[in-house]
Design an enzyme around this catalytic site. Sequence first.
Site, short mmCIF file in Angstrom:
data_model
loop_
_atom_site.label_atom_id
_atom_site.label_comp_id
_atom_site.label_asym_id
_atom_site.label_seq_id
_atom_site.Cartn_x
_atom_site.Cartn_y
_atom_site.Cartn_z
N ASP A 15 7.85 19.58 35.43
CA ASP A 15 7.32 20.07 36.71
C ASP A 15 6.91 21.54 36.60
OD1 ASP A 15 6.58 19.81 39.33
OD2 ASP A 15 8.60 20.06 40.15
N ASN A 63 2.03 10.46 42.87
CA ASN A 63 1.02 11.46 42.51
C ASN A 63 -0.42 11.01 42.81
OD1 ASN A 63 2.93 12.70 39.65
ND2 ASN A 63 2.79 13.56 41.70
C1 IPE Z 1 7.52 14.75 39.76
O1 IPE Z 1 6.93 15.95 40.11
C2 IPE Z 1 6.52 13.90 39.04
C3 IPE Z 1 6.11 14.38 37.71
C4 IPE Z 1 6.58 15.43 37.08
C5 IPE Z 1 5.11 13.59 37.06
P1 IPE Z 1 6.28 16.18 41.55
O2 IPE Z 1 5.80 17.58 41.54
O3 IPE Z 1 5.29 15.13 41.82
O4 IPE Z 1 7.53 15.99 42.51
P2 IPE Z 1 7.79 16.56 43.99
O5 IPE Z 1 6.60 16.20 44.81
O6 IPE Z 1 7.95 18.04 43.86
O7 IPE Z 1 9.05 15.90 44.41
C1 IPE Z 2 3.97 18.48 37.17
O1 IPE Z 2 3.40 19.64 37.64
C2 IPE Z 2 2.95 17.52 36.61
C3 IPE Z 2 2.59 16.42 37.52
C4 IPE Z 2 3.19 16.09 38.61
C5 IPE Z 2 1.41 15.64 37.17
P1 IPE Z 2 2.97 19.81 39.17
O2 IPE Z 2 1.52 19.50 39.27
O3 IPE Z 2 3.85 19.04 40.05
O4 IPE Z 2 3.19 21.37 39.37
P2 IPE Z 2 3.70 22.08 40.69
O5 IPE Z 2 5.00 21.43 41.06
O6 IPE Z 2 2.64 21.87 41.73
O7 IPE Z 2 3.86 23.50 40.29
MG MG Z 3 5.52 19.46 41.11
#
Ligand code: IPE
Ligand code: IPE
Ligand code: MG
Length: 232
Positions: A15, A63
């Site tokens: 993340d 996502n």
């Molecule tokens: C979890 O991260 C999913 C992945 C890392 C692929 P998200 O960024 O989607 O999770 P939330 O929305 O903060 O819970």
């Molecule tokens: C994790 O990074 C990767 C995916 C969920 C695809 P994020 O895209 O969730 O990054 P933040 O949480 O917005 O910083």
């Molecule tokens: Mg995230």
Amino acid sequence: MTVDKIPTHLALIMDGNGRWAKRRGLPRLMGHRAGLRRLEEMVRMVKKRGIRYFSAYVFSTENWNRPQMEVEGLMSLFRHYIRRKVSDLKAEGGRLRFCGRRDRIPGDLLAMMREAEEETKDQTTIDFILCLNYGGRAEILDAINALIADGHRGEVTEADLRRFFYLPDVPDPDLIVRTSGELRISNFWMWESAYSEFYFTDIHWPDFDERELDRALEHYAARDRRYGGLKS
Ligand code: IPE
Ligand code: IPE
Ligand code: MG
């Protein structure tokens, strides 16, 4: 450095790609690109430490709710990753596997995923699992529906259900690492994480390096896993 207690299955919630990019004034997709590059390096480091299974949460069933441009950009990055890395991974003894629902994924990407799995299926040094279109609740529901479709009668045991999980042969994660400061599971390995150890760090995923990996592994080695029993 070496630690004596190494997880068999290390799972990663990578993340913070978006925040990493924002902090640099870059578009979010640049963060995802940097994140996938870091993941490639991490597979090598994880393998070097003798970890047998490495799973990474790269795209959740939730996502899809992100802007279309980001979703499409991510799918393209996955295509690039597979195109570029499968032969290297295979040469290093890596088996690439995908875990998640197969619906909604663009047809050409799905075909590449299947080919990559086929091409690396005999490799036995490390299973590198990309959890793509993965959701823990979806996995449990899919298993229940598959069990019913299979004509199961009578009481359902844990073993019955597990037979229909996406990757039934993969052991439960011993350690789940989440970067970027969020203290939640976000629908990752819902069933399988019942007795996983957790490690959280504020570092954004693209900045997570070898030292950070060893820090997480050191924390893991110091944990006392009791599974509801008494201290050994
Ligand atoms: C979890 O991260 C999913 C992945 C890392 C692929 P998200 O960024 O989607 O999770 P939330 O929305 O903060 O819970
Ligand atoms: C994790 O990074 C990767 C995916 C969920 C695809 P994020 O895209 O969730 O990054 P933040 O949480 O917005 O910083
Ligand atoms: Mg995230």
